[in-house]
Design a protein around this motif. Structure first.
Motif, PDB file in Angstrom:
ATOM      1  N   ASP A 247       0.823  -1.212   0.000  1.00 18.27           N
ATOM      2  CA  ASP A 247       0.000   0.000   0.000  1.00 18.27           C
ATOM      3  C   ASP A 247       0.855   1.258   0.000  1.00 18.27           C
ATOM      4  O   ASP A 247       0.370   2.348  -0.310  1.00 18.27           O
ATOM      5  CB  ASP A 247      -0.904   0.014   1.241  1.00 18.27           C
ATOM      6  N   LEU A 248       2.136   1.080   0.387  1.00 16.75           N
ATOM      7  CA  LEU A 248       3.048   2.212   0.478  1.00 16.75           C
ATOM      8  C   LEU A 248       4.471   1.705   0.328  1.00 16.75           C
ATOM      9  O   LEU A 248       4.829   0.674   0.908  1.00 16.75           O
ATOM     10  CB  LEU A 248       2.897   2.916   1.836  1.00 16.75           C
ATOM     11  N   MET A 249       5.289   2.432  -0.450  1.00 13.57           N
ATOM     12  CA  MET A 249       6.711   2.110  -0.564  1.00 13.57           C
ATOM     13  C   MET A 249       7.503   3.248   0.084  1.00 13.57           C
ATOM     14  O   MET A 249       7.335   4.412  -0.275  1.00 13.57           O
ATOM     15  CB  MET A 249       7.127   1.948  -2.033  1.00 13.57           C
ATOM     16  N   VAL A 250       8.357   2.898   1.049  1.00 12.75           N
ATOM     17  CA  VAL A 250       9.190   3.878   1.748  1.00 12.75           C
ATOM     18  C   VAL A 250      10.642   3.639   1.356  1.00 12.75           C
ATOM     19  O   VAL A 250      11.136   2.508   1.413  1.00 12.75           O
ATOM     20  CB  VAL A 250       9.027   3.775   3.279  1.00 12.75           C
ATOM     21  N   LEU A 251      11.332   4.714   0.978  1.00 16.88           N
ATOM     22  CA  LEU A 251      12.692   4.611   0.454  1.00 16.88           C
ATOM     23  C   LEU A 251      13.711   4.939   1.532  1.00 16.88           C
ATOM     24  O   LEU A 251      13.630   5.991   2.170  1.00 16.88           O
ATOM     25  CB  LEU A 251      12.878   5.569  -0.727  1.00 16.88           C
ATOM     26  N   SER A 252      14.664   4.053   1.725  1.00 16.71           N
ATOM     27  CA  SER A 252      15.743   4.340   2.668  1.00 16.71           C
ATOM     28  C   SER A 252      16.710   5.340   2.054  1.00 16.71           C
ATOM     29  O   SER A 252      16.637   5.658   0.860  1.00 16.71           O
ATOM     30  CB  SER A 252      16.471   3.053   3.061  1.00 16.71           C
ATOM     31  N   SER A 253      17.636   5.828   2.871  1.00 18.56           N
ATOM     32  CA  SER A 253      18.576   6.854   2.424  1.00 18.56           C
ATOM     33  C   SER A 253      19.441   6.350   1.280  1.00 18.56           C
ATOM     34  O   SER A 253      19.985   5.250   1.334  1.00 18.56           O
ATOM     35  CB  SER A 253      19.472   7.267   3.592  1.00 18.56           C
ATOM     36  N   GLY A 254      19.559   7.151   0.216  1.00 16.44           N
ATOM     37  CA  GLY A 254      20.484   6.834  -0.869  1.00 16.44           C
ATOM     38  C   GLY A 254      19.899   6.085  -2.040  1.00 16.44           C
ATOM     39  O   GLY A 254      20.592   5.849  -3.030  1.00 16.44           O
TER      40      GLY A 254
ATOM     41  N   GLN B  46      10.308   3.117 -10.423  1.00 12.13           N
ATOM     42  CA  GLN B  46       9.553   3.535 -11.609  1.00 12.13           C
ATOM     43  C   GLN B  46       8.306   2.674 -11.802  1.00 12.13           C
ATOM     44  O   GLN B  46       7.237   3.175 -12.164  1.00 12.13           O
ATOM     45  CB  GLN B  46      10.460   3.471 -12.845  1.00 12.13           C
ATOM     46  N   LYS B  47       8.444   1.378 -11.535  1.00 10.32           N
ATOM     47  CA  LYS B  47       7.281   0.485 -11.627  1.00 10.32           C
ATOM     48  C   LYS B  47       6.225   0.857 -10.590  1.00 10.32           C
ATOM     49  O   LYS B  47       5.021   0.849 -10.872  1.00 10.32           O
ATOM     50  CB  LYS B  47       7.718  -0.972 -11.421  1.00 10.32           C
ATOM     51  N   ALA B  48       6.682   1.178  -9.376  1.00  5.98           N
ATOM     52  CA  ALA B  48       5.737   1.543  -8.319  1.00  5.98           C
ATOM     53  C   ALA B  48       4.977   2.808  -8.694  1.00  5.98           C
ATOM     54  O   ALA B  48       3.748   2.886  -8.531  1.00  5.98           O
ATOM     55  CB  ALA B  48       6.483   1.736  -7.002  1.00  5.98           C
ATOM     56  N   ILE B  49       5.691   3.794  -9.206  1.00  3.57           N
ATOM     57  CA  ILE B  49       5.050   5.056  -9.588  1.00  3.57           C
ATOM     58  C   ILE B  49       4.050   4.839 -10.723  1.00  3.57           C
ATOM     59  O   ILE B  49       2.928   5.355 -10.691  1.00  3.57           O
ATOM     60  CB  ILE B  49       6.117   6.090  -9.987  1.00  3.57           C
ATOM     61  N   SER B  50       4.445   4.038 -11.719  1.00  2.00           N
ATOM     62  CA  SER B  50       3.545   3.778 -12.847  1.00  2.00           C
ATOM     63  C   SER B  50       2.337   2.943 -12.427  1.00  2.00           C
ATOM     64  O   SER B  50       1.292   2.969 -13.086  1.00  2.00           O
ATOM     65  CB  SER B  50       4.294   3.075 -13.984  1.00  2.00           C
TER      66      SER B  50
END
Length: 453
Positions: free
Chosen positions: A69-76, A85-89
C-alpha cells in the motif's frame, strides 16, 4: 500513527536507515517487506528481520516489492531504480525517508545539510541546545538513522540531511534550516550540479512560515533565496547593521532584531581551521535564532568534542602537528582544509576518486603545501594535475605506512602533516573511519618510538 496498522509497507533498501525504518514501521503495526538489491547483508541482520516478523529479499528488487500500500525509500536509493519507476507507474504511493519520518516526530526539527561541515554543525548544535537546557538530539545522516527517532520525544531533533534524502523530500517541514556550504559532489547520482543544488535547496524551501534559514552569503543566489527576509547569511566581514552572521577578525557575531551579539572568540573553539569557525557560527547562530540561549555557553563550547576524522588534531611530534581529516573525501573539502589551517603543510592525498577534476586541488596544494604524498588509485591523476600547475614536490607511497613515514621525513618544525585525501577510501579501506583510525594509530606509534629514543 495508527494509520499504518494493517497496511502493507515495502521498505526499499536495507542499509542502516532501511533497517531502522523497517523495524519502526513494523512496531507501528504495519505488515513490512524489505527489499535489498545487494546480497551481502549479514546473517544477524536477516535474523533480526525474521525475529520481528519482517519479510525480506536480498540480491534483487523483485516485483514482490510492489505488493504494498506504500513504498518507503531508505537513504540513498536512486530515482533511476527500476522498481521505483514500476511503483510510480502502478500508482503506488512512494515516500522518501524524510517525508515518512519527520511529520511523525514529537518535537521541532532543525535541518542541516551542505557539501561539507554538516556533521560537525549538527553535533555542535545539539550540544549547545543541551547546554542551554533544551532536550536536543542529533539524528539522520550523522549516524543515528531517522527511523530510530519515531517513538522518541525531544524539544529538538537536529537532523543531518544528505542530498539523497532531500531529493525525495516533498512534504516534510523544518523549524530551522542550515546549508553549511555548496560545492560539486555526488554529481553522478544527481545527474549534474544543477540537480544537486536543487536537492540541497529543499532544506530552505521546506521551512515553516517565518522559520529562519542560515546559508553562506556566497551561496544565496545558487540556492535561490536572495531577498528572503528569513535568511541569515554568513559573511566573512566585520558586523554591519543587517541581519546575519559575521565572521570578524577574531570572533563571530550575529545581528538579529536590530541587536548585535558576540557568539564566540575563535580561541574558544576546540577545533582546527577557519571552516570550523564557520560551522560553529552557524550552530550557535541557529540557537540564537531559535531563542535557545543559556548560561555557560563559553564553558559548553570549550567542552565540545568534534566528530572524529574531521580536521581532528592528533598530536604534535618535534614541533610538527598531525591532523586527521580522513572525512575529506572530495576536492572541495580538502581545499577548504588546506586553506583554513595556517602554516606550511605536508599533505597525504589519494584514494578512489569521484570523477572530479583535480585542478583546484592542485592550486590549493601549490599555495599551501611543502610536499604532497600520493596514495591509492588516484595518485597518478593527482600527480598530473600537480605537474600542470608547476608543483613538483610530490612523491608516491605504496600504502599509509609508507605515507606517514614519508610525511615525517618531509616535515620540519611548525609544519602540519595533514591527511585529507580528497578521495573516498574504498580502494584501500572499508570506510573513511577505518582509514583515519589507521593514520592515527601509525602517528601515535611513531610518536611512542621517538619518545623511547
Amino acid at each position: 500513527m495508527k494509520d499504518l496498522i494493517g497496511k502493507r509497507v515495502t521498505v526499499l533498501g536495507a542499509g542502516l536507515s532501511g533497517q531502522a525504518l523497517a523495524m519502526a514501521i513494523c512496531d507501528l503495526g504495519a505488515d513490512v517487506f524489505i527489499s535489498e538489491s545487494r546480497s551481502d547483508l549479514s546473517k544477524d541482520v536477516l535474523d533480526s528481520f525474521d525475529g520481528a516478523g519482517i519479510r525480506w529479499e536480498v540480491g534483487v528488487n523483485s516485483d514482490k516489492a510492489l505488493d504494498c500500500d506504500l513504498m518507503v525509500l531508505s537513504s540513498g536509493v536512486s530515482p533511476n531504480s527500476k522498481i521505483i519507476q514500476k511503483a510510480i507507474s502502478s500508482s503506488i504511493p512512494v515516500e522518501g525517508e524524510v517525508d515518512f519520518v519527520l511529520p511523525r516526530l514529537n518535537g521541532k526539527v532543525i535541518a542541516i545539510t551542505g557539501t561539507n561541515g554538516k556533521t560537525t554543525t549538527t553535533s555542535l548544535t545539539a550540544h549547545m541546545l543541551l547546554a542551554s537546557g533544551y532536550d536536543g538530539v542529533a539524528v539522520g545522516n550523522i549516524g543515528t538513522p531517522l527511523g530510530t527517532a519515531l517513538r522518541e520525544h525531544h524539544d529538538f531533533f537536529v537532523v543531518e540531511l544528505s542530498s539523497f534524502q532531500l531529493y525525495w523530500t516533498k512534504k516534510a517541514f523544518f523549524d530551522l534550516s542550515m546549508v553549511t556550504n555548496l560545492a560539486p559532489d555526488h554529481l553522478d547520482w544527481h545527474d549534474g550540479l544543477e540537480k544537486y543544488v536543487e536537492a540541497k535547496s529543499k532544506a530552505l524551501k521546506r521551512r515553516r512560515d517565518g522559520a529562519w534559514g542560515i546559508v553562506q552569503k556566497r551561496d544565496l543566489e545558487k540556492l535561490q533565496v536572495t531577498g528572503d527576509l528569513s535568511i541569515l547569511p554568513l559573511a566573512v566581514t566585520e558586523p554591519s547593521d543587517f541581519p546575519g552572521i559575521y565572521m570578524g577578525s577574531d570572533c563571530a557575531w550575529i545581528v538579529l532584531d536590530g541587536l548585535k551579539k558576540k557568539l564566540f572568540s575563535y580561541d574558544q573553539v576546540p577545533m582546527v581551521g577557519f571552516h570550523n569557525m564557520e560551522n560553529a557560527a552557524m550552530a550557535l547562530g541557529g540557537c540564537v535564532a531559535l531563542g535557545c540561549v543559556g548560561e555557560g555557553w563559553s564553558s559548553a563550547l570549550a567542552d565540545y568534542r568534534p566528530p572524529s576524522h574531521r580536521c581532528q588534531l592528533i598530536t604534535s611530534i618535534n614541533g610538527v602537528t598531525y591532523i586527521d581529516d580522513s572525512k575529506g573525501t572530495n576536492v572541495a573539502s580538502t581545499c577548504t582544509a588546506l586553506e583554513s589551517i595556517k602554516g606550511s603543510k605536508v599533505v597525504i592525498l589519494g584514494g578512489r576518486g569521484k570523477g572530479e577534476s583535480y585542478d583546484s586541488l592542485a592550486v590549493a596544494v601549490k599555495d599551501n603545501c611543502r610536499r604532497a604524498i600520493l596514495i591509492g588509485e588516484e595518485k597518478e591523476p593527482i600527480s598530473r594535475a600537480l605537474d600542470l600547475v608547476g608543483f613538483s614536490d610530490w612523491i608516491f607511497a605504496a600504502d599509509m605506512e609508507e605515507a606517514v613515514s614519508a610525511a615525517q621525513l618531509s616535515s620540519v618544525p611548525d609544519d602540519t602533516v595533514l591527511l585529507s585525501p580528497a578521495c573516498t577510501s574504498w580502494d584501500m579501506y572499508g570506510s573513511y573511519v577505518e582509514r583515519g583510525d589507521h593514520f592515527c594509530r601509525l602517528v601515535l606509534e611513531m610518536q611512542e618510538k621517538i619518545l623511547k629514543r
